[in-house]
Enzyme design. Structure first.
Site, PDB file in Angstrom:
ATOM      1  N   LYS A   1     -14.496   7.456   7.880  1.00  0.00           N
ATOM      2  CA  LYS A   1     -15.831   7.850   8.164  1.00  0.00           C
ATOM      3  C   LYS A   1     -16.528   7.982   7.200  1.00  0.00           C
ATOM      4  CE  LYS A   1     -14.278   9.931  12.521  1.00  0.00           C
ATOM      5  NZ  LYS A   1     -13.735  11.384  12.996  1.00  0.00           N
TER       6      LYS A   1
ATOM      7  N   THR B   1       5.064  -4.401   4.700  1.00  0.00           N
ATOM      8  CA  THR B   1       5.603  -2.981   5.333  1.00  0.00           C
ATOM      9  C   THR B   1       5.080  -2.990   6.741  1.00  0.00           C
ATOM     10  OG1 THR B   1       3.477  -1.854   4.836  1.00  0.00           O
ATOM     11  CG2 THR B   1       5.081  -1.945   3.134  1.00  0.00           C
ATOM     12  N   SER B   2       5.772  -1.688   7.511  1.00  0.00           N
ATOM     13  CA  SER B   2       5.490  -1.617   8.979  1.00  0.00           C
ATOM     14  C   SER B   2       4.103  -1.428   8.858  1.00  0.00           C
ATOM     15  CB  SER B   2       6.280  -0.654   9.745  1.00  0.00           C
ATOM     16  OG  SER B   2       6.520   0.701   8.511  1.00  0.00           O
ATOM     17  N   PHE B   3       3.513  -0.458   8.001  1.00  0.00           N
ATOM     18  CA  PHE B   3       2.071  -0.335   8.106  1.00  0.00           C
ATOM     19  C   PHE B   3       0.953  -1.598   7.977  1.00  0.00           C
ATOM     20  CE2 PHE B   3      -1.976   0.855   6.265  1.00  0.00           C
ATOM     21  CZ  PHE B   3      -2.235   2.147   6.790  1.00  0.00           C
TER      22      PHE B   3
ATOM     23  N   ASP C   1      -4.993   5.860   2.093  1.00  0.00           N
ATOM     24  CA  ASP C   1      -5.645   6.075   3.408  1.00  0.00           C
ATOM     25  C   ASP C   1      -7.050   5.986   3.558  1.00  0.00           C
ATOM     26  OD1 ASP C   1      -3.359   7.606   4.714  1.00  0.00           O
ATOM     27  OD2 ASP C   1      -3.609   9.067   2.946  1.00  0.00           O
TER      28      ASP C   1
ATOM     29  N   GLU D   1       4.648   9.989  -3.736  1.00  0.00           N
ATOM     30  CA  GLU D   1       4.182  10.423  -2.484  1.00  0.00           C
ATOM     31  C   GLU D   1       4.134  11.914  -2.245  1.00  0.00           C
ATOM     32  OE1 GLU D   1       3.096  10.440   0.625  1.00  0.00           O
ATOM     33  OE2 GLU D   1       3.372   8.075   0.566  1.00  0.00           O
TER      34      GLU D   1
HETATM   35  C1  LIG Z   1      -1.588   4.583   4.585  1.00  0.00           C
HETATM   36  S1  LIG Z   1      -0.136   5.199   3.944  1.00  0.00           S
HETATM   37  C2  LIG Z   1       0.358   3.609   3.215  1.00  0.00           C
HETATM   38  C3  LIG Z   1       1.949   3.795   2.801  1.00  0.00           C
HETATM   39  C4  LIG Z   1       2.571   2.480   1.956  1.00  0.00           C
HETATM   40  N1  LIG Z   1       1.671   2.286   0.798  1.00  0.00           N
HETATM   41  C5  LIG Z   1       2.598   1.244   2.987  1.00  0.00           C
HETATM   42  O1  LIG Z   1       1.847   0.468   2.673  1.00  0.00           O
HETATM   43  O2  LIG Z   1       3.103   1.253   3.982  1.00  0.00           O
HETATM   44  C6  LIG Z   1      -0.996   5.991   2.593  1.00  0.00           C
HETATM   45  C7  LIG Z   1       0.185   6.815   1.969  1.00  0.00           C
HETATM   46  O3  LIG Z   1      -0.619   7.519   0.706  1.00  0.00           O
HETATM   47  C8  LIG Z   1      -0.010   8.888   0.551  1.00  0.00           C
HETATM   48  N2  LIG Z   1      -1.124   9.587  -0.286  1.00  0.00           N
HETATM   49  C9  LIG Z   1      -2.330   9.973   0.239  1.00  0.00           C
HETATM   50  N3  LIG Z   1      -2.799  10.730  -1.089  1.00  0.00           N
HETATM   51  C10 LIG Z   1      -1.829  10.841  -1.839  1.00  0.00           C
HETATM   52  C11 LIG Z   1      -1.943  11.516  -2.909  1.00  0.00           C
HETATM   53  N4  LIG Z   1      -3.128  12.094  -3.588  1.00  0.00           N
HETATM   54  N5  LIG Z   1      -0.763  11.531  -3.840  1.00  0.00           N
HETATM   55  C12 LIG Z   1       0.277  10.907  -3.608  1.00  0.00           C
HETATM   56  N6  LIG Z   1       0.260  10.150  -2.317  1.00  0.00           N
HETATM   57  C13 LIG Z   1      -0.649  10.295  -1.061  1.00  0.00           C
HETATM   58  C14 LIG Z   1       0.030   9.502   2.002  1.00  0.00           C
HETATM   59  O4  LIG Z   1       0.860  10.446   2.314  1.00  0.00           O
HETATM   60  C15 LIG Z   1       0.575   8.042   2.776  1.00  0.00           C
HETATM   61  O5  LIG Z   1       1.994   8.157   2.892  1.00  0.00           O
END
Ligand SMILES: C[S@@+](CC[C@H](N)C(=O)[O-])C[C@H]1O[C@@H](n2cnc3c(N)ncnc32)[C@H](O)[C@@H]1O
Length: 288
Positions: A170, A267-269, A166, A116
């Protein structure tokens, strides 16, 4: 995949990662990274968790040019780190650590690495690890493509999880999405033959992109090829609901969706996505 001058590590050497800021996203191997820099300062419980537990659970990753960049010469030694030989599960973008910590508690015979970039999320993960007294989880604050491309030994990973990356929904931002053809190459590098790459998203266009990436890769087969098509497809459901405004068809005749992975806790997400009426897509790819 062969380790030669085309290897991610070799390409990184003359092509540094820029740290980025809220205004500039940063690049890796001339491609935009998949995250925006967010606050890295910790406060209160999170700072205390970091102070108390970082030595035990945070991998001390040698850096390249940025604080989430992995030095191209660094190779993670899981056996030395965990003090045993065990299947290694890697979660990319582990957020607050809900999924990885629950899985580590439920599977003490496996080792887990949470990757992360968001430091407060990692601090939360440390709190969860410590609360449960787990010894089979480590966390790395690192840009995922560098972890898969050079930090992990080739073929060293039993399962790779990418849950709710993420969405960059867009069209002009789609290039920032993590799951693309070049990511499949480094995922394949890290995974052992027969290893599983599990994916989940709540964005229908990203789900289709993920399905296409798996189908186009010579290194993977979709473990549920052709399954859950037509009325049984979550894509058909998403199109019917119109929830993410990406209705481009009526019935998904391709299918290929996995059942919900039972090892993936809510997850909360994901919970927020469900409350908003969004449809969840699971995919499982097997490393050939
Ligand atoms: C939308 S969140 C989902 C978090 C978790 N997987 C969940 O389901 O609750 C996406 C996560 O990916 C991380 N992230 C995005 N690009 C990344 C990268 N290149 N390397 C590591 N983490 C990354 C972001 O910081 C974010 O915490």
């Amino acid at each position: 995949m062969s380790e030669n001058t085309d290897s991610p590590a070799a390409q990184t050497a003359g092509n540094p990662v820029t740290p980025g800021s809220q205004a500039s996203f940063g690049t890796y191997r001339r491609q935009p990274v998949s995250f925006v820099r967010r606050g890295t300062r910790l406060q209160g419980r999170r700072q205390a968790a970091w102070d108390q537990h970082a030595d035990a659970f945070v991998i001390d990753v040698p850096r390249h040019v940025a604080d989430t960049s992995v030095h191209p010469d660094y190779v993670f030694d899981a056996a030395a780190e965990f003090g045993r030989e065990a299947p290694l599960v890697v979660e990319i973008g582990s957020g607050l650590g809900e999924a990885v910590v629950a899985a580590a508690e439920a599977n003490p015979e496996k080792d887990f690495l949470a990757v992360e970039v968001y430091r407060p999320g990692l601090a939360n993960t440390l709190l969860r690890i410590a609360q449960r007294g787990l010894t089979n989880v480590r966390v790395a604050q690192a840009n995922a493509p560098e972890v898969l491309g050079s930090m992990l030994p080739a073929g060293s990973v039993a399962e790779l999880w990418v849950f709710f990356p993420d969405p960059w929904h867009k069209a002009k931002h789609h290039k920032r999405r993590m799951v693309k053809d070049s990511f499949a190459e480094i995922a394949a590098r890290a995974l052992a033959p027969g290893g599983l790459w599990r994916l989940a998203t709540d964005w229908s266009s990203y789900a289709q992109q993920m399905r296409d990436v798996v189908a186009a890769s010579p290194d993977f087969r979709n473990a549920h090829d052709g399954e859950r098509s037509g009325p049984a497809s979550p894509l058909t459901a998403a199109w019917a609901s119109g929830v993410d405004c990406e209705a481009t068809g009526e019935s998904d005749e391709v299918g290929g969706w996995a059942p919900r992975f039972e090892g993936r806790v809510l997850t909360s997400f994901e919970n927020k996505a469900l409350s908003a009426g969004r449809v969840i897509f699971d995919l499982t790819a097997e490393r050939l």
